[in-house]
Write an enzyme that holds these catalytic residues in place. Structure first.
Site, short mmCIF file in Angstrom:
data_model
loop_
_atom_site.label_atom_id
_atom_site.label_comp_id
_atom_site.label_asym_id
_atom_site.label_seq_id
_atom_site.Cartn_x
_atom_site.Cartn_y
_atom_site.Cartn_z
N TRP A 20 0.82 -1.22 0.00
CA TRP A 20 0.00 0.00 0.00
C TRP A 20 0.85 1.26 0.00
CZ3 TRP A 20 -4.58 -0.26 -1.79
CH2 TRP A 20 -5.29 -1.48 -1.70
N LYS B 54 -12.61 -1.57 7.13
CA LYS B 54 -11.85 -2.51 7.95
C LYS B 54 -12.19 -2.33 9.43
CE LYS B 54 -8.19 -2.37 4.48
NZ LYS B 54 -8.24 -3.71 3.89
N ASP C 162 -1.69 6.89 6.24
CA ASP C 162 -2.76 6.02 5.78
C ASP C 162 -3.00 5.01 6.90
OD1 ASP C 162 -4.43 4.15 4.65
OD2 ASP C 162 -3.10 3.64 2.98
#
Length: 362
Positions: free
Chosen positions: A103, A197, A173
Site C-alpha cells: 500500500w 476494515k 494512511d
C-alpha cells in the site's frame, strides 16, 4: 439466523453484530421519520444531525484536539493517494514517503505522477517483513510532508510508534488499523482511512486533518479533488454516502461501549497474542511471515511448508465456516485479519482448527 461465519476477511471486513442488529432495527424507519436513512435528503435536519454526530464522536474518541476537522469523502484510500500530492505537493516542494510494502508502494506511485518524491526510509531489503527505524529521519527543508502507512494489510506489519517530523506535516494512511489503539492525533497533520476494515462498511473514506491544511487548495484543481471544497461544505458539497456514514456512527458508539480505544487495544492485544502464540508454538508447522518486532495486531500473516498444504488448509477451513484466510494473491500464504469487530471466540475457534489441522497433517 443461521450460524455466523468466522469472518477473517481483509476488507470489507467483519462488523460488530450489535451494530448490524441496531441498523437492522432502524433500517426501514429511522428515528420515526417513516423512511430509511438511505431514502432521506442529505440536506435534511435528521440526516445532518447523524452526519455531525459521527464527526464529533470520532474526534471525541481521539481526545478532541483543537484545530482538527473530519471529512467524509469517497473513492477510498486509493483516491487519497492522488488527492494528497495534488493538494500539498506544490511547486518547489518534495514529498517524503516511507516504503513499507504494497500500500505504501501504491501511494508513492500516484504521488510520482504529481511531483517530486523521495523515499525517506524503506524496508525493501527485508522484502517488507519488518519496518524501518524512523527515529532519526532527516527531511529536506523543502519537504511538503512525510507519508507513512501505519499498517501494511498484505505483509502483516504495523508501526508501534511514529516519528516527530517537526514543522513538516506527518500524514498517515491508517486504513487497516485506525481506532484499534490510542494514538496522539496532534503528531499528525492528517490521517485517513477507508472505513471498510475498522470503521464501518465500504463507501466512505474518513479524513482527519489540521484545519489549516484543508484551506486554500490549489485553484487549478477540479472542484471535487480540493480539500477546501469538502471542508468548506461540511462534506456535503455533493451527496455523501449517507448509509455508510450512519454505520460509522454506529461503530463509533460500539467502540465507546468497549471502553473506548484503551478497551479496544486490550482486546486486540489478547486476540493477537492468542493467534501468534499458536503459530510460534507449533514447532515450525506454522511460520509467521513478519519479523516479531514489526508484527501487526490487525493482519496476521503466516505460511505452511508448501503451497499445496496451504491450499488444503484454506479448503478445509472453509468447510468449517472460516472465511478469508487465503493470503493476498501478490504474496500468497495465509492471512487472518482480526480487526476490532472480530470476536475473541472466532480467534479461539481458528486456533483450535489450526491445532487439529496440524495433528492431521504434521
Amino acid at each position: 439466523m443461521s450460524k455466523r461465519a468466522y469472518n477473517f476477511n481483509a476488507g470489507p471486513a467483519a462488523l460488530p453484530l450489535e451494530v448490524l442488529e441496531r441498523a437492522q432495527a432502524e433500517f426501514v424507519d429511522y428515528r420515526g421519520t417513516g423512511m430509511s436513512i438511505m431514502e432521506m435528503s442529505h440536506r435534511g435536519a435528521v440526516y445532518e444531525e447523524t452526519h455531525n454526530e459521527a464527526a464529533s464522536r470520532l474526534l471525541k474518541l481521539l481526545g478532541n484536539p483543537e484545530g482538527y476537522k473530519v471529512l467524509f469523502l469517497q473513492g477510498g484510500a486509493s483516491t487519497q493517494f492522488s488527492m494528497i500530492p495534488m493538494n500539498f505537493l506544490t511547486e518547489g516542494k518534495t514529498a517524503g514517503y516511507v516504503m513499507t510494502g504494497s500500500w505504501a508502494g501504491k501511494a508513492i506511485k500516484e504521488a510520482k505522477l504529481i511531483g517530486e518524491v523521495f523515499e525517506a526510509a524503506s524496508s525493501k531489503e527485508s522484502k517488507f517483513m519488518n519496518l524501518p527505524d524512523l527515529s532519526n529521519l532527516k527531511l529536506p527543508d523543502n519537504a511538503a510532508y512525510l507519508h507513512v502507512t501505519s499498517n501494511e494489510t498484505i505483509e502483516g506489519t504495523q508501526f508501534k510508534s511514529f516519528p516527530d517530523t517537526g514543522s513538516v506535516p506527518l500524514i498517515a494512511d491508517m486504513s487497516s488499523d485506525i481506532l484499534s489503539r490510542p494514538f496522539d492525533l496532534t503528531q499528525f497533520g492528517m490521517v485517513y482511512a477507508g472505513a471498510q476494515k475498522n470503521l464501518g462498511p465500504s463507501g466512505v473514506t474518513v479524513v482527519i486533518a489540521r484545519e489549516e491544511l484543508l484551506q486554500d487548495s490549489p485553484k487549478h484543481l477540479p472542484t471535487m479533488l480540493r480539500y477546501d471544497t469538502h471542508a468548506g461544505n461540511n462534506s456535503l458539497y455533493n451527496t455523501p454516502p449517507s448509509f455508510s456514514i450512519y454505520m460509522v456512527n454506529q461503530v463509533l458508539k460500539w467502540i465507546e461501549e468497549q471502553g473506548s480505544l484503551e478497551g479496544i487495544e486490550k482486546k486486540n492485544q489478547e486476540k493477537a497474542a492468542l493467534l501468534y502464540n499458536a503459530i510460534d508454538n507449533s514447532g515450525g508447522f506454522y511460520r509467521g511471515c513478519a519479523d516479531t518486532g514489526s508484527r501487526s495486531l490487525m493482519n496476521v500473516t503466516f505460511r505452511l511448508a508448501s503451497e499445496e498444504l496451504e491450499k488444503q488448509f484454506v479448503k478445509e477451513s472453509e468447510k468449517e465456516g472460516f472465511v478469508g484466510l487465503k493470503g493476498h494473491r501478490s504474496v500468497g500464504g495465509l492471512r487472518a485479519s482480526i480487526y476490532n469487530a472480530v470476536p475473541y471466540d472466532s480467534i479461539k475457534a481458528l486456533v483450535d482448527f489450526m491445532a487439529e489441522f496440524q495433528k492431521s497433517n504434521g
